[in-house]
Design a protein around this motif. Structure first.
Motif, PDB file in Angstrom:
ATOM      1  N   GLU A 354       2.231 -17.639 -24.822  1.00  0.00           N
ATOM      2  CA  GLU A 354       3.024 -16.828 -23.907  1.00  0.00           C
ATOM      3  C   GLU A 354       4.479 -16.741 -24.369  1.00  0.00           C
ATOM      4  N   LYS A 355       5.148 -15.628 -24.006  1.00  0.00           N
ATOM      5  CA  LYS A 355       6.574 -15.448 -24.272  1.00  0.00           C
ATOM      6  C   LYS A 355       7.274 -15.060 -22.968  1.00  0.00           C
ATOM      7  N   SER A 356       8.568 -15.345 -22.897  1.00  0.00           N
ATOM      8  CA  SER A 356       9.372 -14.855 -21.782  1.00  0.00           C
ATOM      9  C   SER A 356      10.142 -13.629 -22.250  1.00  0.00           C
ATOM     10  N   VAL A 357      10.448 -12.712 -21.325  1.00  0.00           N
ATOM     11  CA  VAL A 357      11.151 -11.475 -21.678  1.00  0.00           C
ATOM     12  C   VAL A 357      12.235 -11.201 -20.638  1.00  0.00           C
ATOM     13  N   PHE A 358      13.401 -10.744 -21.136  1.00  0.00           N
ATOM     14  CA  PHE A 358      14.554 -10.461 -20.288  1.00  0.00           C
ATOM     15  C   PHE A 358      14.988  -9.022 -20.577  1.00  0.00           C
ATOM     16  N   MET A 368      13.568 -10.679 -15.366  1.00  0.00           N
ATOM     17  CA  MET A 368      12.821 -11.405 -16.391  1.00  0.00           C
ATOM     18  C   MET A 368      11.351 -11.529 -15.996  1.00  0.00           C
ATOM     19  N   GLY A 369      10.520 -11.848 -16.990  1.00  0.00           N
ATOM     20  CA  GLY A 369       9.101 -12.044 -16.738  1.00  0.00           C
ATOM     21  C   GLY A 369       8.444 -12.738 -17.915  1.00  0.00           C
ATOM     22  N   PHE A 370       7.112 -12.801 -17.900  1.00  0.00           N
ATOM     23  CA  PHE A 370       6.352 -13.461 -18.966  1.00  0.00           C
ATOM     24  C   PHE A 370       5.228 -12.535 -19.420  1.00  0.00           C
ATOM     25  N   PHE A 371       4.899 -12.606 -20.726  1.00  0.00           N
ATOM     26  CA  PHE A 371       3.805 -11.774 -21.238  1.00  0.00           C
ATOM     27  C   PHE A 371       3.037 -12.533 -22.313  1.00  0.00           C
ATOM     28  N   ASP A 372       1.784 -12.109 -22.533  1.00  0.00           N
ATOM     29  CA  ASP A 372       0.917 -12.732 -23.532  1.00  0.00           C
ATOM     30  C   ASP A 372       0.717 -11.848 -24.762  1.00  0.00           C
ATOM     31  N   GLN A 376       2.019  -5.370 -23.993  1.00  0.00           N
ATOM     32  CA  GLN A 376       2.516  -5.408 -22.619  1.00  0.00           C
ATOM     33  C   GLN A 376       3.997  -5.043 -22.534  1.00  0.00           C
ATOM     34  N   ILE A 377       4.757  -5.395 -23.572  1.00  0.00           N
ATOM     35  CA  ILE A 377       6.185  -5.052 -23.531  1.00  0.00           C
ATOM     36  C   ILE A 377       6.457  -3.718 -24.218  1.00  0.00           C
ATOM     37  N   ASN A 378       5.488  -3.208 -24.983  1.00  0.00           N
ATOM     38  CA  ASN A 378       5.666  -1.906 -25.630  1.00  0.00           C
ATOM     39  C   ASN A 378       5.328  -0.757 -24.684  1.00  0.00           C
ATOM     40  N   ASN A 379       4.582  -1.069 -23.626  1.00  0.00           N
ATOM     41  CA  ASN A 379       4.249  -0.072 -22.615  1.00  0.00           C
ATOM     42  C   ASN A 379       5.249  -0.206 -21.464  1.00  0.00           C
ATOM     43  N   ARG A 380       6.079   0.815 -21.272  1.00  0.00           N
ATOM     44  CA  ARG A 380       7.186   0.709 -20.318  1.00  0.00           C
ATOM     45  C   ARG A 380       6.707   0.432 -18.885  1.00  0.00           C
ATOM     46  N   ALA A 381       5.613   1.068 -18.500  1.00  0.00           N
ATOM     47  CA  ALA A 381       5.100   0.877 -17.136  1.00  0.00           C
ATOM     48  C   ALA A 381       4.640  -0.561 -16.921  1.00  0.00           C
ATOM     49  N   ILE A 382       3.917  -1.109 -17.918  1.00  0.00           N
ATOM     50  CA  ILE A 382       3.449  -2.502 -17.811  1.00  0.00           C
ATOM     51  C   ILE A 382       4.644  -3.449 -17.817  1.00  0.00           C
ATOM     52  N   LEU A 383       5.612  -3.154 -18.689  1.00  0.00           N
ATOM     53  CA  LEU A 383       6.806  -4.004 -18.785  1.00  0.00           C
ATOM     54  C   LEU A 383       7.514  -4.104 -17.434  1.00  0.00           C
ATOM     55  N   GLU A 384       7.701  -2.979 -16.778  1.00  0.00           N
ATOM     56  CA  GLU A 384       8.405  -2.975 -15.500  1.00  0.00           C
ATOM     57  C   GLU A 384       7.640  -3.761 -14.437  1.00  0.00           C
ATOM     58  N   SER A 385       6.309  -3.782 -14.549  1.00  0.00           N
ATOM     59  CA  SER A 385       5.512  -4.559 -13.587  1.00  0.00           C
ATOM     60  C   SER A 385       5.597  -6.060 -13.877  1.00  0.00           C
ATOM     61  N   LEU A 386       5.842  -6.400 -15.144  1.00  0.00           N
ATOM     62  CA  LEU A 386       5.959  -7.818 -15.511  1.00  0.00           C
ATOM     63  C   LEU A 386       7.304  -8.410 -15.089  1.00  0.00           C
ATOM     64  N   ILE A 387       8.314  -7.556 -15.035  1.00  0.00           N
ATOM     65  CA  ILE A 387       9.673  -8.024 -14.778  1.00  0.00           C
ATOM     66  C   ILE A 387       9.888  -8.317 -13.294  1.00  0.00           C
ATOM     67  N   THR A 388      10.427  -9.502 -12.997  1.00  0.00           N
ATOM     68  CA  THR A 388      10.874  -9.834 -11.650  1.00  0.00           C
ATOM     69  C   THR A 388      12.339  -9.440 -11.541  1.00  0.00           C
ATOM     70  N   PRO A 389      12.692  -8.500 -10.667  1.00  0.00           N
ATOM     71  CA  PRO A 389      14.086  -8.054 -10.571  1.00  0.00           C
ATOM     72  C   PRO A 389      15.009  -9.205 -10.199  1.00  0.00           C
ATOM     73  N   MET A 390      16.176  -9.253 -10.864  1.00  0.00           N
ATOM     74  CA  MET A 390      17.173 -10.277 -10.562  1.00  0.00           C
ATOM     75  C   MET A 390      18.542  -9.623 -10.532  1.00  0.00           C
TER      76      MET A 390
END
Length: 416
Positions: A354-358, A368-372, A376-390
Motif C-alpha cells: 500500500e501507498k499513501s497519497v496527498f 489524503m488517502g491510501f491506494f494499492d 487508482q491514482i491515474n483515474n481522477r474519479a477513483i482518486l477523488e473517492s480515495l482522498i479524505t478531504p482535509m
C-alpha cells in the motif's frame, strides 16, 4: 546460534543474513540456559544497547520459570557520554568511525569482539572513572502500574496517530509517533507534570496506523484542532517559527530571506528555528550557485565574499545578467515550494503493498488517502473517492513543505 523455535521474520533475515534453515540444528534456549547462568554469575553484562539484550534474556528465562537478574552496562549510553557529537552510535558506524576493526557483523563473535574493543576504549577515556563509580545499573523494577502495562501490551510499534482516553472515553491527548508503543511507554514512565497527569487519568489508548509520517503529522494536526484535548493546548504554536520568503529588488534580482513565519504572504518553505533556516540557505547557495548577499547571508554594500573568491558570478554588484541569476533562484523555489502546483505526493502506506497519497490542487492541500494499485491514482474519479478531504491552513502548509524538504526520496506526480 540458538533455535528460536519459530520462523525468522523477513526483516531480520535481511538485516543479519540469518534464516530459519541455518538454525535447524542449533540448540534451543533451554539447552543453553544453564550455561548462560553459569558464565554470567556475579558478572556485569556489557552490551551495545544492553536493555535490548537483557530484555531478551529475561523473557526467555521467564518462559522457563527462572528469575534471571544481572547488572548491566550499556556501551551506547557510555559512548554518548564519553565520545559526544558522533554522527551515529550504532555499533557498525561507531566502530568504523573510531577505527575499530569488525568482522562477522550481526554474528555473536564479531559483534562481541567489537564491543570488547569499544569498551576498552571507553574505559581508557573515562578519566573520572564514571563507569566504575556510577554507570553500573542494578535492575530497576518496573515503575509502570499493572493497568498501564496491560494497555502497552496491545499497542503496535508502527507509525501512526494515538489517542489517550479517560474513563469517560474522552480524548485527553493526541500524538503521533514513528513507534506508537515506544511513545506511549515514554508517556507512562515520564516524570514531568503532563506525563504524571496523563498516567493518573488514562483509561485506554486507541490508535490509527498511517505508515507515512507525513500522514501522521497531518492527521495529528487536524484532529487536535477538531477535538481540542486538554493536554494538547500548546501544540503547534512554536514548531514552525521561521520561513523562507522572496522579493525582487530595484535591480530586478530575486532576493531570498529568512523571517518569522507569521507574515501574510505564502512562504517558500518553513523551519523550526532561524538557525535551521540559515543552515538550509547556506546549502542552497552552494547547490544553486546563488549570491550570499542576495540571500541575506553576507551583509555588505559591495560584493559578497564568494565573489571575492570567484565563486559568485556578480549578482551582488549587478554584473551577472538578471535573467540568468533569477532562473537559478526560481529553480530553488520550484523545488521547495508547491505554490500554484497540481500534484500528488506519494509516500509509505500501512502495509508493504500500500501507498499513501496527498493531493495538491493549485497549491492548495485537498486531502489524503491510501491506494494499492497505480491505476487508482491515474483515474481522477477513483482518486477523488480515495482522498479524505482535509482543511488547508497555515499548519498543513508548514508540515507539507518541511516534510518535502527533509525527505528527498518522496515520489511526486505532477497532474496535467
Amino acid at each position: 546460534m540458538v533455535n528460536p523455535e519459530r520462523e525468522i521474520q523477513p526483516f531480520v533475515v535481511n538485516l543479519t543474513g540469518i534464516n530459519s534453515n541455518m538454525l535447524k540444528n542449533a540448540p534451543k534456549f533451554y539447552e543453553v540456559a544453564k550455561r548462560i547462568v553459569e558464565i554470567t554469575e556475579d558478572c556485569i553484562i556489557v552490551a551495545h544497547n544492553s536493555s535490548f539484550d537483557y530484555r531478551i534474556l529475561k523473557t526467555e528465562f521467564k518462559r522457563l520459570g527462572f528469575p534471571f537478574k544481572r547488572k548491566t552496562l550499556c556501551t551506547v549510553e557510555l559512548s554518548q557520554q564519553l565520545i559526544p557529537d558522533m554522527e551515529s552510535y550504532s555499533l557498525g558506524k561507531l566502530t568504523r568511525a573510531l577505527g575499530i576493526p569488525m568482522s562477522d557483523r550481526h554474528r555473536a563473535n564479531g559483534d562481541a569482539m567489537a564491543t570488547v574493543k569499544l569498551f576498552k576504549m571507553l574505559l581508557n577515556k573515562d578519566l573520572e572513572k564514571v563507569i566504575i563509580r556510577d554507570a553500573v545499573k542494578i535492575e530497576k523494577k518496573s515503575n509502570i502500574p499493572t493497568n498501564l502495562t496491560t494497555i502497552i501490551e496491545g499497542l503496535p510499534s508502527d507509525t501512526g496517530v494515538y489517542y489517550i482516553h479517560n474513563t469517560e472515553g474522552e480524548i485527553i491527548y493526541i500524538g503521533k509517533s514513528k513507534n506508537i508503543r515506544k511513545r506511549i511507554i515514554q508517556h507512562f514512565t515520564g516524570k514531568n507534570s503532563k506525563s504524571k497527569k496523563i498516567q493518573k487519568l488514562v483509561s485506554t489508548v486507541t490508535y490509527e496506523k498511517t505508515g507515512s509520517e507525513l500522514a501522521a503529522l497531518l492527521k495529528e494536526s487536524a484532529e487536535i484542532k477538531a477535538n481540542k484535548p486538554i493536554f494538547n493546548r500548546a501544540l503547534r504554536r512554536t514548531i514552525f517559527t521561521h520561513a523562507l520568503y522572496s522579493f525582487t529588488d530595484k535591480n530586478g534580482y530575486i532576493n531570498l530571506f529568512i523571517d518569522k513565519s507569521n507574515r501574510e504572504e505564502m512562504p517558500i518553505t518553513t523551519f523550526s528555528t532561524r538557525t535551521s533556516g540559515k543552515h538550509f540557505l547556506f546549502k542552497a547557495v552552494e547547490e544553486f550557485n546563488l549570491c550570499q548577499k542576495l540571500t541575506g547571508l553576507y551583509n555588505t554594500k559591495t560584493s559578497c565574499f564568494k565573489y571575492e573568491v570567484k565563486e559568485c558570478s556578480g549578482a551582488c554588484i549587478n554584473e551577472e545578467p538578471v535573467d540568468a541569476y533569477n532562473k537559478r533562484v526560481n529553480s530553488l523555489i520550484e523545488k521547495y515550494s508547491y505554490a500554484n502546483k497540481n500534484m500528488l505526493i506519494i509516500d509509505k502506506g500501512r502495509a508493504i503493498e500500500e501507498k499513501s497519497v496527498f493531493l495538491i490542487e493549485n497549491g492548495i492541500f485537498k486531502g489524503m488517502g491510501f491506494f494499492d494499485l497505480n491505476h487508482q491514482i491515474n483515474n481522477r474519479a477513483i482518486l477523488e473517492s480515495l482522498i479524505t478531504p482535509m482543511e488547508n491552513n497555515r499548519d498543513t502548509q508548514h508540515i507539507i513543505q518541511s516534510y518535502m524538504r527533509r525527505n528527498k526520496r518522496l515520489k511526486i506526480v505532477n497532474l496535467n
